[in-house]
Design a protein around this motif. Structure first.
Motif, mmCIF file in Angstrom:
data_model
loop_
_atom_site.group_PDB
_atom_site.id
_atom_site.type_symbol
_atom_site.label_atom_id
_atom_site.label_comp_id
_atom_site.label_asym_id
_atom_site.label_seq_id
_atom_site.Cartn_x
_atom_site.Cartn_y
_atom_site.Cartn_z
ATOM 1 N N GLN A 176 0.854 -1.182 0.000
ATOM 2 C CA GLN A 176 0.000 0.000 0.000
ATOM 3 C C GLN A 176 0.891 1.234 0.000
ATOM 4 O OE1 GLN A 176 -3.454 -0.183 -0.031
ATOM 5 N NE2 GLN A 176 -3.101 -2.376 -0.286
ATOM 6 N N LYS A 177 0.864 2.005 -1.083
ATOM 7 C CA LYS A 177 1.653 3.233 -1.165
ATOM 8 C C LYS A 177 1.045 4.157 -2.203
ATOM 9 C CE LYS A 177 4.936 0.509 -3.763
ATOM 10 N NZ LYS A 177 6.184 -0.199 -3.632
ATOM 11 N N VAL A 178 1.491 5.400 -2.223
ATOM 12 C CA VAL A 178 0.962 6.357 -3.187
ATOM 13 C C VAL A 178 1.280 5.872 -4.598
ATOM 14 C CG1 VAL A 178 1.079 8.327 -1.615
ATOM 15 C CG2 VAL A 178 3.013 7.821 -3.085
ATOM 16 N N ALA A 179 0.455 6.226 -5.529
ATOM 17 C CA ALA A 179 0.561 5.732 -6.906
ATOM 18 C C ALA A 179 1.927 6.002 -7.532
ATOM 19 C CB ALA A 179 -0.547 6.331 -7.765
ATOM 20 N N SER A 180 2.508 7.161 -7.266
ATOM 21 C CA SER A 180 3.796 7.501 -7.898
ATOM 22 C C SER A 180 4.935 6.604 -7.427
ATOM 23 C CB SER A 180 4.151 8.962 -7.640
ATOM 24 O OG SER A 180 4.329 9.205 -6.261
#
Length: 105
Positions: free
Chosen positions: A14-18
């Motif tokens: 789970q992490k930011v899209a970038s």
């Protein structure tokens, strides 16, 4: 910029899209032994750095930190504070070799 040894990796599903698709490694900074000036010793700290080169556990690497970490083409739009910018082959101090990748076990 500083020298560090790659000691592990981070998996974050789970992490930011970038940040998707970017390899995260744990790096431990090294410094010149102040007493002997003949070897590199750990500072006892660790950081997480984005790997742009394919380095792996055990490699001695160059790490760029702070806003400068976002100045490479691969990291210019990433929310990062540290990036691996080089894999070190050798280190020489005062005409002495203190690290040689080819002689590592």
């Amino acid at each position: 910029m500083f020298l560090a040894r790659v000691t592990g990796s981070i998996v974050a599903t789970q992490k930011v899209a970038s940040m998707k698709g970017h390899k995260l490694l744990i790096v431990e900074p090294y410094r010149l032994d102040a007493d002997t000036r003949a070897s590199l010793v750990t500072t006892g700290r660790t950081f997480i750095a984005v790997d742009t080169l394919g380095s792996g556990e055990g490699d001695l690497v160059l790490v760029c930190q702070g806003s400068s970490a976002r100045l490479t083409p691969e990291t210019k739009s990433l929310p990062i504070d540290a990036v691996i910018t080089g894999i070190v082959d050798s280190v020489h101090i005062e005409k002495k070799s203190v690290f040689d990748r080819t002689k590592e076990a």
